[in-house]
Write a protein that holds these residues in place. Structure first.
Motif, PDB file in Angstrom:
ATOM      1  N   CYS A 407       0.847  -1.192   0.000  1.00 47.39           N
ATOM      2  CA  CYS A 407       0.000   0.000   0.000  1.00 47.39           C
ATOM      3  C   CYS A 407       0.884   1.245   0.000  1.00 47.39           C
ATOM      4  N   GLY A 408       0.936   1.929  -1.124  1.00 44.02           N
ATOM      5  CA  GLY A 408       1.767   3.130  -1.241  1.00 44.02           C
ATOM      6  C   GLY A 408       2.993   2.865  -2.086  1.00 44.02           C
ATOM      7  N   TYR A 409       3.217   3.748  -3.077  1.00 45.74           N
ATOM      8  CA  TYR A 409       4.345   3.560  -3.994  1.00 45.74           C
ATOM      9  C   TYR A 409       5.245   4.788  -3.964  1.00 45.74           C
ATOM     10  N   GLU A 431      -1.975   2.188  -5.153  1.00 48.63           N
ATOM     11  CA  GLU A 431      -1.560   3.598  -5.047  1.00 48.63           C
ATOM     12  C   GLU A 431      -2.708   4.487  -5.533  1.00 48.63           C
ATOM     13  N   ASP A 433      -2.492   7.868  -6.053  1.00 44.23           N
ATOM     14  CA  ASP A 433      -2.010   9.021  -6.813  1.00 44.23           C
ATOM     15  C   ASP A 433      -1.852   8.628  -8.278  1.00 44.23           C
ATOM     16  N   ILE A 474       2.942   4.284   3.529  1.00 42.54           N
ATOM     17  CA  ILE A 474       2.372   5.606   3.253  1.00 42.54           C
ATOM     18  C   ILE A 474       2.947   6.639   4.218  1.00 42.54           C
TER      19      ILE A 474
END
Length: 541
Positions: A407-409, A431, A433, A474
């Protein structure tokens, strides 16, 4: 009907009935509250004193809203939003004010002072409605949500010089320089009291309060801080909402932010409901009947002009799709404009008829806003389609087993994915965004998906219960908390790993039962200490 309690009972009864009915048609509660205000103003003869009391009470709805928004945007976060607040917000207010002033002066033959007041007021948008709907939709932390918040924050700041401008136009004694000096001095004093004193006092104050082990005392102390900060700001000539927002930002730096936010939400929503009721009470049916076509034309023209100004100025800084969504979000005229027109009318800068026409125009633009925001993605699709490739990939990407969900790049997420690739471990990246997703796809990354991991349906879609692990990387503390809460909701058997930047973030998710929390700062410190010890051993040899 002069009795306030009786007025509140009638207001709440009608609001409940109207909203239950409208909810069957999926119509936002904001509209129900505004219609409640319209109904009670037509049926019951509220005295001026009761109206003022209700309006004063309702104003604290916006105060608590801005306070909770401040809780989500700490001082460090606001520093990272300089561009959204001062560049995007500054452009919007300046360009809108100039254009509306020109149109008012040239096409409606208003005096120059009146035209300037109208132009400034029409540049403002509805903080109360927009932020309420963005919070409900979960869009406040999206790209366009940040831009919208930045613009609204600058507008709140811009109200101060706008009110000062009215004082300059109507002042017969005080000089312009004297008024400006007094405003600057007041701003410095407010800053010192709310920022400096708050930074060194608030957390100690709450530590002392929580020692009593009483929820009632803690809640009372929170309300004291919110109202106290608002009154301090108002005393020095600023808005209640600016004071409450600064107080929220200050408390956001403490460990109590999430507890306070949870405790205040019921108060905020009830008081906001009363605020929207008072907005509905300002609609004059006689003015609507007499100037209906003019008002309709003004509503459409003002909203379209504002949207075009915002879109054209924003498209140079961001993707067209984000620019159009930001424009749609703040195209209405807001509650501070009502205050400006009221003050201008009292000081004879605009006549009563113009004031009433503008009030109805503003309220109608506010009524349209929840419908626009609820369908903002569909409207944006008419002008700029969302990348079909991303939607199709997300729809077909099911059936994973023994995989890692990342979770989150960001920087940490990218390094982690590289390690997983080298070890041939199956993974998926979530992600929210779109820029990061587009960039990764262009570089050949096939396992990244445009998705919000804070939503339960998303983690279910990517088979969280069949995963080897869920790793959260994140940086945004609020989004981190939301994702961690979502992961926690699937039970203790999920192998959850969350990386945090510091002890404060670690404490903010300590109650969620996350299996492994990795504090990056402490981990790096431990590695450095180990390495130094190893050097020492080698040097001794």
């Amino acid at each position: 009907m002069e009795h306030l309690l009786l007025g509140l009972i009638i207001t709440i009864t009608i609001a409940t009935v109207v909203n239950v009915f409208l909810k069957k048609f999926d119509i936002p509660t904001v509209i129900g509250y505004i219609f409640t205000g319209l109904i009670i103003s037509q049926i019951f003869n509220f005295g001026e004193e009761s109206r003022e009391t209700l309006s004063s009470l309702a104003e604290f709805g916006i105060v608590f809203l801005m306070f909770t928004i401040g809780l989500e945007f700490s001082i460090s976060h606001m520093k990272s939003m300089k561009k959204e607040v001062f560049v995007y917000g500054g452009l919007q207010v300046l360009l809108s004010s100039l254009l509306f002033t020109f149109l008012s002066y040239e096409f409606f033959a208003l005096e120059i002072k009146t035209a300037i007041v109208v132009g400034m007021a029409l540049s403002l948008s509805s903080t109360a409605i927009v932020l309420k709907v963005l919070n409900e939709n979960g869009d406040i932390h999206t790209g366009y949500g940040r831009v919208t918040l930045g613009i609204l924050l600058f507008q709140d700041l811009a109200v101060i010089p706008m009110l000062l401008m009215i004082s300059i136009f109507t002042s017969e004694n005080a000089s312009v320089s004297e008024l400006l000096i007094n405003t600057v001095i007041s701003a410095i004093i407010v800053f010192i009291i709310l920022f400096i004193v708050g930074k060194f006092f608030i957390e100690r104050f709450f530590d002392w309060v929580t020692a009593s082990d009483s929820e009632e005392i803690f809640l009372a102390s929170v309300i004291l801080i919110v109202i106290g900060a608002s009154v301090v700001a108002e005393y020095f000539g600023f808005s209640f909402t600016l004071g409450s927002f600064i107080a929220g930002m200050t408390i956001a730096e403490t460990k109590y932010r999430y507890r306070i936010e949870a405790d205040l939400v019921p108060f905020r929503d009830i008081l906001l409901g009363i605020f929207f009721v008072t907005i509905g009470m300002q609609i004059d049916i006689n003015i609507v009947a007499e100037f209906g076509l003019l008002i309709l034309g003004l509503v459409v023209s003002i909203m379209l002009i504002k949207a075009l100004i915002i879109f054209i100025s924003m498209k140079f800084f961001m993707q067209n799709r984000s620019a159009i969504k930001s424009a749609l979000a703040v195209m209405q005229v807001g509650e501070f404009a009502l205050a400006i027109f009221s003050l201008a009318s009292i000081n004879n800068l605009i006549n009563m008829q113009t004031n009433q026409i503008m009030i109805v125009t503003i309220v109608l633009s506010m009524i349209l806003t929840p419908f626009i925001l609820k369908n903002v993605k569909k409207i944006a699709n008419i002008f700029f389609k969302e990348p079909i490739q991303l939607r199709e990939r997300a729809l077909v990407s099911t059936g994973y087993q023994n995989h890692v969900i990342v979770c989150g790049y960001g920087a940490v997420g990218k390094l982690l994915v590289e390690r997983l690739k080298k070890k041939n471990i199956l993974y998926v990246i979530l992600e929210h965004d779109v820029k990061l997703v587009d960039s990764a796809i262009e570089k050949g990354e096939e396992s990244i998906f445009l998705a919000n991991a804070a939503r339960k349906s998303i983690l279910e879609h990517f088979d969280i219960k069949s995963s080897m692990a869920v790793i959260t990387t994140i940086n945004n503390p609020h989004q981190l908390r939301l994702v961690a809460e979502n992961i926690s909701s699937f039970g203790e058997e999920i192998n959850s790993i969350v990386t945090v930047k510091n002890k404060s973030q670690e404490q903010s998710i300590s109650d969620l039962g996350i299996m492994h929390v990795i504090n990056r700062r402490e981990t790096i410190t431990d590695l450095l200490a180990t390495q130094i010890c190893a050097f020492k051993v080698l040097s001794n040899k």
